[in-house]
Design an enzyme around this catalytic site. Sequence first.
Site, short mmCIF file in Angstrom:
data_model
loop_
_atom_site.label_atom_id
_atom_site.label_comp_id
_atom_site.label_asym_id
_atom_site.label_seq_id
_atom_site.Cartn_x
_atom_site.Cartn_y
_atom_site.Cartn_z
CG LEU A 117 62.06 70.61 1.80
CD1 LEU A 117 61.03 71.45 2.53
CD2 LEU A 117 62.78 71.45 0.75
N GLY A 118 64.83 67.60 4.04
CA GLY A 118 65.74 67.23 5.12
C GLY A 118 65.17 66.08 5.92
CB ALA A 119 65.94 63.11 7.03
N GLY A 147 65.70 63.09 13.54
CA GLY A 147 65.31 61.99 14.41
C GLY A 147 63.82 61.74 14.44
CG PHE A 148 61.31 63.96 16.19
CD1 PHE A 148 60.62 63.26 17.16
CD2 PHE A 148 62.36 64.77 16.59
CE1 PHE A 148 60.95 63.36 18.49
CE2 PHE A 148 62.70 64.89 17.93
CZ PHE A 148 62.00 64.18 18.88
CE LYS A 180 63.95 59.46 4.76
NZ LYS A 180 64.06 58.60 3.56
CB VAL A 181 60.91 68.05 6.20
CG1 VAL A 181 60.03 69.24 5.84
CG2 VAL A 181 60.95 67.87 7.70
CE LYS A 235 59.91 66.55 11.75
NZ LYS A 235 60.52 67.39 12.77
CG ASP A 281 65.15 69.61 19.87
OD1 ASP A 281 66.29 69.61 20.36
OD2 ASP A 281 64.83 68.91 18.90
#
Length: 703
Positions: free
Chosen positions: A390-392, A394-395, A397-398, A412, A509
């Site tokens: 789904l996305g990536a 700094g912490f 990948k999801v 995640k 954040d």
Amino acid sequence: MAGVLGSVGFWIMIGIHVTFLVFAQEGDQFVHYDFRKANLELDGMANTDGGPLQLTNNTNTSTGHAFHKNPIKFTTSTLSSFSFSTEFVFAIFPLQSHAYGHGMAFVVSPTKDLSSNGTANSGLGIFNRTNDNNSTNHILAVELDTHESSEQLDKSNNHVGIDIYSIVSVKSEEASYFNATEGKNTSLLLASGKSILIWIDYDGTEQLLNVTLAPVPTPKPVSPLLSKSIKPSVPLLSRSINLSEIFNETMYVGFSGSTGTIKSDQYILGWSFKKGRGAESLDISMISDPPPSSLPPTAPPTPSPPPSSPRPQSPPPSSGGKKSSLGAVLGTSIATVALILIILGGIVYLYKKKKYSEVLEQWEKEYNPQRYSFRNLYKATKGFRENHLLGAGGFGKVYKGILPSGTQIAVKRVYHDAEQGMKQYVAEIASMGRLRHKNLVQLLGYCRRKGELLLVYDYMPNGSLDDYLFNKNKLKDLTWSQRVNIIKGVASALLYLHEEWEQVVLHRDIKASNILLDADLNGRLGDFGLARFHDRGVNLEATRVVGTIGYMAPELTAMGVTTTWTDVYAFGAFILEVVCGRRPVDPDAPREQVILVKWVASCGRRDALTDTVDSKLIDFKVGEVKQLLKLGMLCSQSNPENRPSMRQILQYLEGNVSVPGISLDNVSLGIPNISHEKVTQMTTTSTSANFSFEDVTILFGGR
């Protein structure tokens, strides 16, 4: 004498109990066990002859309704006045093998008379061609659907759904419940003939409807993220709904059932209802069984085998040497093959054990209910394949995943050092799992494996706000009203974190990429990877400076102290980001527009605030734009004490109070003092940073 006193005491207690039941059945709360004494209005097949409420019987294409005679009054004074909770036990007996009839539903309706309103078959006795998908019917229903309909979008014969105005559910799930013993969801067959508990809870303040199931006598399932003091339930269905827009001032609560050519007996065995929260829990010992005639059909008994005749004598063993030799070879070969299979099985077992191995320490036993097995998460994400990504950030990948129950999740993967602070980190994860707000992404649980931590969240089908604002390939842009609604939702979530939960939660954040959009494009604040929890009144100590450039307040970068004011500063940058469609710091922008807050301020001096509005917006309201931009600047002041609280911000957003001060005299803003060369080296990912700020005084012209 003692016997007489005992009898008197007995009858006094009976009198008190009867008085209580009568009182409970009046007004806005009641409890029913013997429905012959309940204050119900019945029609169609519905009857209470045996004590339980029977909705349907052995009649083709017919309906049955049962409504409480007293209306429930909902006022529009406050959203909380629309809260209600109900608990009931039902049992559905199929009258044919492998065919379950059409199902039943709990209904909130403006009328008790649905005899001509609903149809049998796929309408569940509630909806027909005239009123289906018509907002004038003002109907809310929770359906227990046991028939697969070719006419509707619901294609399962064993699901629970939330219906608003229509038989096509706004949300549905396969019937299941969270099994605390196994730590996972377990399927439930609705038409099993067994008693099943269902809880329906609506929180008017949060505008959230939850539906939870469990087999009798299982208690209400609690969250896989438990705390010792708070144990929130795990709903099968959870849907954000504003009932103040659906309900009339007077509504009736009850049940509806229907049959087609396939029939079933549908029973309500106990029912508790309360307007408001906390309906009285049903006493399972007082739940009666349905009549014996409702036993589900069974397969014919398997005939017993005939008496065995005497076993014939085996022929004498052959004396042929070749046959003996062949038998020995076969025996040896079979033994060899078996040994090879055992060895291969052991290798496969060890491989899988290593493949799915997890980290589990003694102190984690307290958090066992929150843990997901790595095996289940691995299978849910198809081995964390790239096409599930789904996305990536700094912490980590999801990935998107689907659990065996059909529930969609987001997983995640975060890399960590298990030796440093992991116990405290997992405790904070448990705390995050107890956060409950309609504008927060729900954290469901976690898994620890080797050098990584896996966090399990609710799946948000529309991805991140960042994607809508900055992805040029996005087919659809957000409208102005949708953007305003997202800003209000995030503000409401931050107010909950700062002032309304048991501890103060600092997100640290806040930015568009951490705002996820649900199916209705409502904004939900997620990614608590940098969040801090602390008790109220505690003085915070300086920590390592973390955050994203452009969202970090000057006192954070100077002293490393995070407070609610630093979240407010980030929220101000977020407002500007959403209205302007630009990142707070954009290396690719023209030189005078690189730092967003500085550019908006310069446009404000020229009374040209609308020049900063996202060029993709064509439907915005000028007055609302100016108010939001001024609010963003108000949150961006360098002095923390001059920034508004989230409660004040929400009042400004709701229009209850005008945004103060921004068009008067001077406003001192905290603006990053970063050279253009330094900006070009920056990225928009979360990072540690330390930059100086300058105070810039700005005078806005015009009104």
